[in-house]
Design an enzyme around this catalytic site. Structure first.
Site, PDB file in Angstrom:
ATOM      1  N   GLU A 155       1.018  -1.292  -0.088  1.00 59.88           N
ATOM      2  CA  GLU A 155       0.027  -0.086  -0.100  1.00 59.88           C
ATOM      3  C   GLU A 155       0.815   1.351  -0.054  1.00 59.88           C
ATOM      4  OE1 GLU A 155      -3.389   0.159   2.591  1.00 59.88           O
ATOM      5  OE2 GLU A 155      -4.321  -1.671   2.202  1.00 59.88           O
TER       6      GLU A 155
ATOM      7  N   GLU B  44      -5.520  -8.066   0.291  1.00 59.94           N
ATOM      8  CA  GLU B  44      -6.129  -7.791   1.618  1.00 59.94           C
ATOM      9  C   GLU B  44      -7.613  -7.637   1.157  1.00 59.94           C
ATOM     10  OE1 GLU B  44      -4.544  -4.768   4.142  1.00 59.94           O
ATOM     11  OE2 GLU B  44      -2.399  -5.826   3.894  1.00 59.94           O
TER      12      GLU B  44
HETATM   13  C1  PNW Z   1      -4.416  -1.649   5.359  1.00 56.11           C
HETATM   14  N1  PNW Z   1      -7.930   3.723   4.598  1.00 56.11           N
HETATM   15  O1  PNW Z   1      -4.320  -0.371   5.955  1.00 56.11           O
HETATM   16  C2  PNW Z   1      -2.930  -2.251   5.815  1.00 56.11           C
HETATM   17  O2  PNW Z   1      -2.308  -3.133   4.875  1.00 56.11           O
HETATM   18  C3  PNW Z   1      -3.034  -3.132   7.126  1.00 56.11           C
HETATM   19  O3  PNW Z   1      -1.600  -3.117   7.641  1.00 56.11           O
HETATM   20  C4  PNW Z   1      -4.116  -2.791   7.881  1.00 56.11           C
HETATM   21  O4  PNW Z   1      -4.190  -3.319   9.376  1.00 56.11           O
HETATM   22  C5  PNW Z   1      -5.476  -2.631   7.505  1.00 56.11           C
HETATM   23  O5  PNW Z   1      -5.625  -2.556   5.853  1.00 56.11           O
HETATM   24  C6  PNW Z   1      -6.640  -2.636   8.083  1.00 56.11           C
HETATM   25  O6  PNW Z   1      -6.629  -1.011   8.402  1.00 56.11           O
HETATM   26  C7  PNW Z   1      -5.185   0.575   5.598  1.00 56.11           C
HETATM   27  O7  PNW Z   1      -7.989   4.676   5.235  1.00 56.11           O
HETATM   28  C8  PNW Z   1      -5.547   1.501   6.599  1.00 56.11           C
HETATM   29  O8  PNW Z   1      -8.315   3.725   3.541  1.00 56.11           O
HETATM   30  C9  PNW Z   1      -6.353   2.665   6.037  1.00 56.11           C
HETATM   31  C10 PNW Z   1      -6.905   2.522   5.074  1.00 56.11           C
HETATM   32  C11 PNW Z   1      -6.885   1.599   3.999  1.00 56.11           C
HETATM   33  C12 PNW Z   1      -6.110   0.628   4.436  1.00 56.11           C
END
Ligand code: PNW
Length: 492
Positions: free
Chosen positions: A207, A398
């Site tokens: 990401e 994911e």
């Molecule tokens: C992902 N958003 O993070 C990460 O790859 C993981 O490490 C994390 O634990 C998981 O998703 C759940 O949050 C994100 O705000 C964090 O759009 C924030 C966002 C998207 C993905």
């Protein structure tokens, strides 16, 4: 990046919506039965060789932050800074996976999952990010990989899941410098020959879009290192991250076994047609390319789009043709992290060819404020990526949701909301695979509850509940759902 286009006013979009609704609704029902698709039992199945897995990342689960020569990462510093983490948590112990990995492999096995995506902590391998490697650094991952394989679970490794060695942040400003891109390539070159005898699939960076915008920019949540760089520097960070990905791809090709497959794991901005008309579907494809201009497009095309450069104007990153070539080194697959629809899109007659429909305040969300519920994103994200860039192999690297997950009186965790979320999202993934969208596998985020970055231990994403005081793991109802689905290889 997410708000590069001014949101069109809703009146413009409403015109299209109204036109769409003008289709006589009675028509579908009036069709003779023979023209309707037959309800075959296969309708709910996934492809026979579909890879079901779960995903985690190093800092979120391992703990043991000083064990075996590990150096500090920006997440150690950030999580120990007052008021940064909800509830004041940090990853010092996390869910103690470093010591409990054997038990955790059994949790994966109990699901019947065939694959596991984990990340390698850069600062375990190079405590200061560069220079002399720590010989013990990879031992933990070698133990984990061997344990997975002994249990019939295929390891998928991610090289960077946000835990940059602190020394690189201190010395060169982290990803603000291309020295970090180069150091990342060197780290990949060291790791590749040591794991690719057993690990056949490697994700470079997790990401880019999230950790750059939220760690160096002005995201709706904040991530380490917690900087707010001005736009030109932020775009340069973006470019250096993409460059780091490309350097790692080349390093893995040069130093890993020839049968190693490499790709990204990107939180692609999923663009969903607000209503599935041919014009809106086309608009969502155009939007997919433009709204992912900073990473996916440059990685897969080797160029920043005209709209990206025009929008950035004098804030555009500086780059060379050689760097663009490195960034777009061919990948073997594309990993998509899909949690929600990022944009609902309609056709537009202007120069962009698409318009973004604003979200109403009542749009439903899961337990995390940012997590909007839109199951169709799991159809449109892979479908658009396959279509726009002719990608031949996609993994959903994911997908999952937070939920409150309080143990009930019987000690069980009846996470009906997560089961609802998964059933609906996976219905749309099944639609994609049944239409031939080349999705080879799905990794549920996450195997077990863990350190959810700025949300600390307050948001739970696991199929297994973790009691953070005792480290006891308990399967939730969703673990049972996922186990049944994997066993049937079909929606259940
Ligand atoms: C992902 N958003 O993070 C990460 O790859 C993981 O490490 C994390 O634990 C998981 O998703 C759940 O949050 C994100 O705000 C964090 O759009 C924030 C966002 C998207 C993905």
């Amino acid at each position: 990046m997410s708000h590069r286009f001014t949101r069109r006013d809703f009146a413009g979009a409403a015109g299209t919506l109204a036109a769409g609704l003008a289709i006589p609704l009675g028509k579908a029902e009036a069709q003779p039965a023979s023209t309707r698709p037959a309800a075959l039992p296969n309708d709910r199945r996934f492809p026979a060789d579909f890879v079901w897995g779960t995903a985690t990342s190093a800092y979120q689960i391992e703990g043991a932050v000083s064990a075996e020569g590990r150096g500090p990462s920006i997440w150690d510093s950030y999580s120990h800074t007052p008021n940064k983490i909800r509830g004041g948590g940090n990853g010092d112990h996390a869910v103690d996976h470093f010591h409990r990995y054997k038990e955790d492999v059994q949790l994966i096995k109990a699901l019947g999952a065939k694959a596991y995506r984990f990340s390698i902590s850069w600062s375990r391998v190079f405590p200061t990010g560069v220079g002399t490697p720590n010989p013990q650094g990879l031992d933990f991952y070698n133990r984990l990989i061997d344990e997975l394989l002994a249990n019939g679970i295929e390891p998928f490794a991610t090289l960077y899941h946000w835990d940059l060695p602190q020394a690189l942040q201190d010395r060169v400003g982290g990803w603000a410098s291309s020295d970090t891109s180069k150091a990342f390539g060197d780290y990949a070159a060291y790791v590749a020959p040591r794991i690719t005898d057993r690990v056949k699939n490697i994700f470079t960076i997790n990401e880019c879009g999230t950790f750059v915008d939220f760690g160096y920019g002005r995201g709706p949540v904040e991530l380490a290192p917690g900087l707010k760089l001005p736009q030109p520097q932020l775009n340069q960070v973006r470019h250096h991250v993409a460059l780091g990905h490309g350097m790692a791809v080349q390093a893995i090709r040069a130093n890993g076994r020839a049968d190693t497959r490499v790709g990204v794991a990107e939180n692609v901005a999923s663009c969903v047609p607000a209503i599935e008309t041919p014009a809106n579907i086309r608009a969502a494809e155009i939007a997919t390319r433009e709204m992912n201009g900073g990473y996916m497009t440059v990685i897969l095309e080797g160029r920043y789009t005209d709209a990206f450069l025009a929008y950035a104007g004098k804030n555009a990153p500086s780059f060379t043709a050689e760097e663009l070539k490195t960034i777009s080194s061919p990948v073997d697959f594309v990993g998509l992290n899909v949690y929600m629809p990022q944009y609902y899109v309609v056709a537009s007659g202007d120069q962009h060819g698409f318009a973004l429909v604003p979200f109403p305040t009542s749009f439903p969300r899961m337990d995390s404020d940012w997590l909007r519920i839109g199951p169709e994103a799991l159809y449109w994200a892979p479908r658009n990526v396959a279509k726009v860039w002719s990608v031949k192999q996609i993994y959903i690297s994911e997908n999952g949701t937070s939920a409150a997950d309080r143990p009930a009186g019987d000690g069980k965790i009846h996470d009906l909301d997560r089961v609802m979320y998964l059933r609906n999202y996976l219905t749309h993934l099944q639609r994609a695979t049944s239409e031939g969208v080349p999705v080879g596998g799905y990794f549920h985020w996450s195997l077990m509850d863990n350190f959810e970055w700025s949300d600390g231990y307050d948001k739970r994403f696991g199929l297994y509940h973790v009691d953070f005081a005792t480290q006891k793991r308990t399967p939730k109802l969703s673990a049972e759902f996922y186990r049944s689905l994997i066993a049937a290889n079909a929606l259940v």
